[in-house]
Enzyme design. Structure first.
Site, short mmCIF file in Angstrom:
data_model
loop_
_atom_site.label_atom_id
_atom_site.label_comp_id
_atom_site.label_asym_id
_atom_site.label_seq_id
_atom_site.Cartn_x
_atom_site.Cartn_y
_atom_site.Cartn_z
N GLU A 194 2.69 4.79 3.84
CA GLU A 194 1.62 5.76 3.66
C GLU A 194 0.27 5.14 4.00
O GLU A 194 0.02 3.96 3.72
CB GLU A 194 1.59 6.23 2.21
CG GLU A 194 2.93 6.80 1.80
CD GLU A 194 2.83 7.84 0.73
OE1 GLU A 194 1.92 7.74 -0.11
OE2 GLU A 194 3.64 8.76 0.75
N CYS A 220 -7.21 3.62 3.87
CA CYS A 220 -6.43 2.76 2.96
C CYS A 220 -5.10 2.46 3.64
O CYS A 220 -4.37 3.36 4.04
CB CYS A 220 -6.23 3.49 1.63
SG CYS A 220 -5.26 2.54 0.46
N CYS A 255 7.08 -2.27 -2.77
CA CYS A 255 6.40 -3.44 -3.31
C CYS A 255 7.27 -4.09 -4.38
O CYS A 255 7.96 -3.40 -5.12
CB CYS A 255 5.05 -3.04 -3.91
SG CYS A 255 4.07 -4.46 -4.42
N CYS A 259 3.85 -3.59 -10.83
CA CYS A 259 2.81 -3.16 -11.77
C CYS A 259 3.30 -1.88 -12.44
O CYS A 259 3.76 -0.95 -11.76
CB CYS A 259 1.50 -2.91 -11.04
SG CYS A 259 0.92 -4.37 -10.14
N CYS A 279 2.07 1.81 -11.43
CA CYS A 279 1.97 2.14 -10.00
C CYS A 279 3.27 2.77 -9.50
O CYS A 279 4.35 2.23 -9.72
CB CYS A 279 1.67 0.86 -9.23
SG CYS A 279 1.84 1.04 -7.45
N CYS A 318 -5.19 6.27 -5.87
CA CYS A 318 -4.78 4.90 -6.16
C CYS A 318 -3.54 4.85 -7.02
O CYS A 318 -3.48 5.50 -8.05
CB CYS A 318 -5.89 4.23 -6.94
SG CYS A 318 -6.72 3.04 -5.99
S1 SF4 Z 1 -0.43 -1.86 -7.67
FE1 SF4 Z 1 1.54 -1.17 -6.81
S2 SF4 Z 1 1.43 -1.66 -4.61
FE2 SF4 Z 1 -0.20 -2.85 -5.64
S3 SF4 Z 1 0.74 -4.82 -6.13
FE3 SF4 Z 1 1.05 -3.54 -7.94
S4 SF4 Z 1 3.09 -2.59 -7.61
FE4 SF4 Z 1 2.41 -3.42 -5.64
#
Ligand code: SF4
Length: 395
Positions: A118, A152, A159, A163, A166, A386
């Site tokens: 994306e 962006c 990933c 986190c 996210c 975000c």
């Molecule tokens: S915020 Fe999301 S995309 Fe960014 S490092 Fe953490 S898990 Fe990965």
């Protein structure tokens, strides 16, 4: 939540298993710089300057087929086609448009696995990329509906950092993007909006899907392409890391001419809270990250950004703001704090902060003398904000 051992295990996977699949006989030229293109063309008996011509055609004229590259002789274009050379770039295959003008794209890379990432276009930005009013746009003479914009950009498919707030983390890591796939997102979006490089004010933020510093070589190769071949300024680029210390240390060695600005995704006032919401903190706690950032030689007037996602009841209390202020003072380098009110995502058990909590947090930091800016949420209705990037197609 991951234990440090599992994180280390994932890092191992990142190194071993994340390159894009082999491309058979196809030779993908998009993503190579002029020098490398020259070397390829010289092997085929062409003069070196043809490499520069080809780079111009792909990165400045943004042409996507050999047929369209009429600055190259027809004979050469036919020879390149016979050699299975492909000059096409990653393609925007789906567009989601927000009521606020933000666009979210699914972009398909050049690899045969058809993976998409994306990319987001934010006309007028979100106040975070400069965050101090210095990006105020001039009147638009060319009749464009925007006077400045931010793109962006993603660096990985999915990933591994996990986190907890996210949506991208839910995908896990699928693979790294190549330099061409990272830079190609930018070129595709520049082309879609007829951006005139050097005239229009466009910022890049490497804050999309993935952790750029866990795909370091491809990420920096993409930055070099964007600076040297596409013509964008590294001073208008910001890379955000979750705090990958070896990556920050490598970044500190980069020459300033091709180094973007640095943002640290801090998101918590102390190690205890940060380890809860960002398990990577158990491997590289806040002080280790701050120590690594101290090694980066900043340009004059450059500041590091601490990104801070406000999670209702978890990271948004006034005492947290005071702790962040102490952390900022201890850091001792020029920095600013960008606040982001958390954007909700399906399956994530956090709450948005109240408007009052956001205001109080911001005021508390400002009263402590910390430069602080609030990023406007952009494109929430299309899952473009975000932490919301997860290839959500029902947007
Ligand atoms: S915020 Fe999301 S995309 Fe960014 S490092 Fe953490 S898990 Fe990965």
């Amino acid at each position: 939540m991951l234990s440090p051992a599992v994180i280390a295990h994932n890092s191992q996977l990142i190194r071993l298993d994340t390159n894009p699949p082999a491309e058979g006989s196809r030779r993908l030229f998009f993503g190579l710089d002029a020098e490398t293109l020259s070397a390829h063309l010289m092997e085929a008996g062409e003069p070196a300057w043809r490499g520069r011509q080809l780079a111009e055609a792909m990165y400045r004229q943004r042409l996507t087929s050999l047929d369209a590259m009429t600055t190259l002789p027809k004979r050469l274009r036919e020879d390149l086609a016979k050699m299975d050379v492909e000059v096409g770039r990653p393609r925007i295959v789906q567009v989601f448009r927000s009521v606020d003008g933000t666009e979210r794209y699914l972009v398909e890379g050049q690899a045969a696995d058809g993976q998409t990432v994306e990319t987001v276009w934010m006309p007028e930005g979100d106040e975070g990329e400069a965050g101090d009013g210095s990006e105020e746009g001039a009147a638009d003479e060319a009749g464009k509906s925007w006077s400045r914009a931010t793109i962006c950009v993603s660096s990985q498919v999915g990933c591994a950092v996990n986190c907890q707030f996210c949506l991208t983390a839910k995908l896990g890591l699928q693979r790294n993007l190549t330099a061409g796939e990272i830079a190609g997102q930018v070129v595709a979006v520049l082309d879609r909006h007829a951006v005139e490089v050097g005239r229009d004010r466009v910022n890049l933020v490497f804050m999309g899907m993935g952790e750029p510093f866990l795909n370091y070589e491809n990420f920096m190769a993409a930055v070099r392409l964007l600076v040297e071949e596409v013509g964008l300024s590294p001073q208008r680029m910001t890379v955000s890391t979750s705090g990958i210390v070896p990556g920050i240390e490598r970044f500190a060695e980069e020459p300033p001419e091709v180094r973007p600005k640095l943002a640290i995704s801090l998101n918590a006032p102390n190690d205890a809270v940060r380890s809860e919401i960002m398990p990577i903190n158990r491997k590289w706690p806040i002080e280790a990250v701050v120590d690594a950032v101290r090694q980066v030689r900043l340009r004059s007037r450059e500041r590091v950004t601490f990104e801070y996602v406000l999670l209702g009841g978890v990271t948004d209390r006034p005492e947290h703001a005071r702790e962040v202020a102490r952390l900022v003072r201890r850091a001792g380098f020029p920095l600013k704090v960008n606040l982001i009110a958390w954007n909700p995502g399906p399956g994530i058990a956090y709450s948005m902060p109240t408007g009052d909590a956001v205001e109080t947090f911001k005021r508390t930091l400002a009263a402590e003398g910390v430069p602080v800016y609030l990023r406007r949420p952009r494109g929430r209705d299309i899952y473009a904000a975000c932490g919301q990037l997860k290839r959500t197609v029902e947007g």
